[in-house]
Design a protein around this motif. Structure first.
Motif, short mmCIF file in Angstrom:
data_model
loop_
_atom_site.label_atom_id
_atom_site.label_comp_id
_atom_site.label_asym_id
_atom_site.label_seq_id
_atom_site.Cartn_x
_atom_site.Cartn_y
_atom_site.Cartn_z
N TRP A 146 0.67 -1.24 0.12
CA TRP A 146 0.02 0.12 0.06
C TRP A 146 0.81 1.14 -0.04
O TRP A 146 0.58 2.27 -0.69
CB TRP A 146 -0.83 -0.02 1.31
N GLN A 147 1.79 1.19 0.86
CA GLN A 147 2.89 2.65 0.87
C GLN A 147 3.26 2.71 -0.46
O GLN A 147 3.59 3.79 -0.88
CB GLN A 147 3.96 2.17 1.86
N LYS A 148 3.98 1.74 -1.21
CA LYS A 148 4.37 1.86 -2.48
C LYS A 148 3.39 2.58 -3.43
O LYS A 148 3.73 3.14 -4.36
CB LYS A 148 4.88 0.59 -3.21
N GLN A 149 1.98 2.13 -3.25
CA GLN A 149 1.20 2.69 -4.25
C GLN A 149 0.29 3.96 -3.68
O GLN A 149 -0.87 4.44 -4.09
CB GLN A 149 0.35 1.62 -4.63
N HIS A 150 0.87 4.54 -2.55
CA HIS A 150 0.53 5.75 -1.79
C HIS A 150 0.02 6.85 -3.28
O HIS A 150 0.91 6.78 -3.95
CB HIS A 150 1.14 6.43 -0.94
N PRO A 151 -1.09 7.41 -3.07
CA PRO A 151 -1.57 8.10 -4.52
C PRO A 151 -0.25 9.32 -4.66
O PRO A 151 -0.11 9.46 -5.76
CB PRO A 151 -2.69 8.88 -4.00
N LYS A 194 10.87 7.04 2.77
CA LYS A 194 11.53 6.05 3.99
C LYS A 194 11.29 6.90 5.64
O LYS A 194 11.24 6.07 6.46
CB LYS A 194 12.84 6.07 3.76
N PHE A 195 11.27 8.09 5.42
CA PHE A 195 11.18 8.82 6.75
C PHE A 195 9.70 9.25 7.14
O PHE A 195 9.49 9.86 8.11
CB PHE A 195 12.07 10.01 6.78
N ASP A 196 8.85 8.93 6.42
CA ASP A 196 7.40 9.26 6.59
C ASP A 196 6.44 7.87 6.38
O ASP A 196 5.39 8.22 6.12
CB ASP A 196 7.01 10.34 5.42
N ASN A 197 6.91 6.55 6.82
CA ASN A 197 6.24 5.78 6.98
C ASN A 197 5.67 5.24 5.71
O ASN A 197 4.74 4.80 5.45
CB ASN A 197 5.12 5.79 7.88
N GLY A 198 6.46 5.42 4.65
CA GLY A 198 6.21 4.89 3.49
C GLY A 198 5.55 5.94 2.44
O GLY A 198 5.09 5.88 1.52
N HIS A 199 5.24 7.14 2.97
CA HIS A 199 4.34 8.06 2.36
C HIS A 199 5.44 9.37 1.90
O HIS A 199 6.63 9.42 2.65
CB HIS A 199 3.29 8.85 3.31
N ILE A 200 5.06 10.12 1.27
CA ILE A 200 5.55 11.51 0.76
C ILE A 200 4.24 12.60 1.22
O ILE A 200 3.16 12.39 1.02
CB ILE A 200 6.09 11.82 -0.32
N THR A 201 5.00 13.84 1.94
CA THR A 201 4.10 14.66 2.35
C THR A 201 3.58 15.55 1.10
O THR A 201 4.23 15.79 0.11
CB THR A 201 4.64 15.65 3.33
#
Length: 114
Positions: A31-36, A85-92
């Motif tokens: 899911w993290q890799k496919q975060h929108p 990597k620093f945001d639990n698999g997300h980007i802000t």
């Protein structure tokens, strides 16, 4: 006191719990890799990669120019991965905005060279 039967049951429960956690972690990672926001950034990088290759194939861009643009895109992709990597698999949203601006700069260079 633990009997052999109780020990086997406890070990079985621990194994089941471990397997469940591992499965949940694997799903979360996918899911993290496919975060929108990550998906948007990486899709755009893929499209730029194809545009560069197309322009080289059509003779609209030299291999040296393409190499330079590919290096810039590689740095952007690395930044996206490091941010995630620093945001639990997300980007802000802010990180995506910064990355989009960098992608815009590369896109303008592709248009200029192509």
């Amino acid at each position: 006191m633990f009997t052999f039967k109780k020990t086997v049951v406890v070990l079985g429960l621990v194994s089941l719990f471990s397997a469940t956690c591992a499965s949940a972690f694997a799903q979360e990672t996918q899911w993290q890799k496919q975060h929108p926001r990550r998906d948007d950034v990486n899709s755009r990088l893929d499209k730029q990669d194809h545009r560069i290759k197309h322009d080289v194939k059509d003779g609209q861009m030299s291999k040296d120019e393409a190499h330079n643009l590919h290096q810039q895109d590689h740095k952007i992709r690395q930044e996206e991965r490091t941010d995630a990597k620093f945001d639990n698999g997300h980007i802000t949203k802010s990180e995506k905005k910064t990355i989009n601006q960098q992608e815009n700069d590369v896109s303008h260079e592709i248009n200029h060279n192509g």
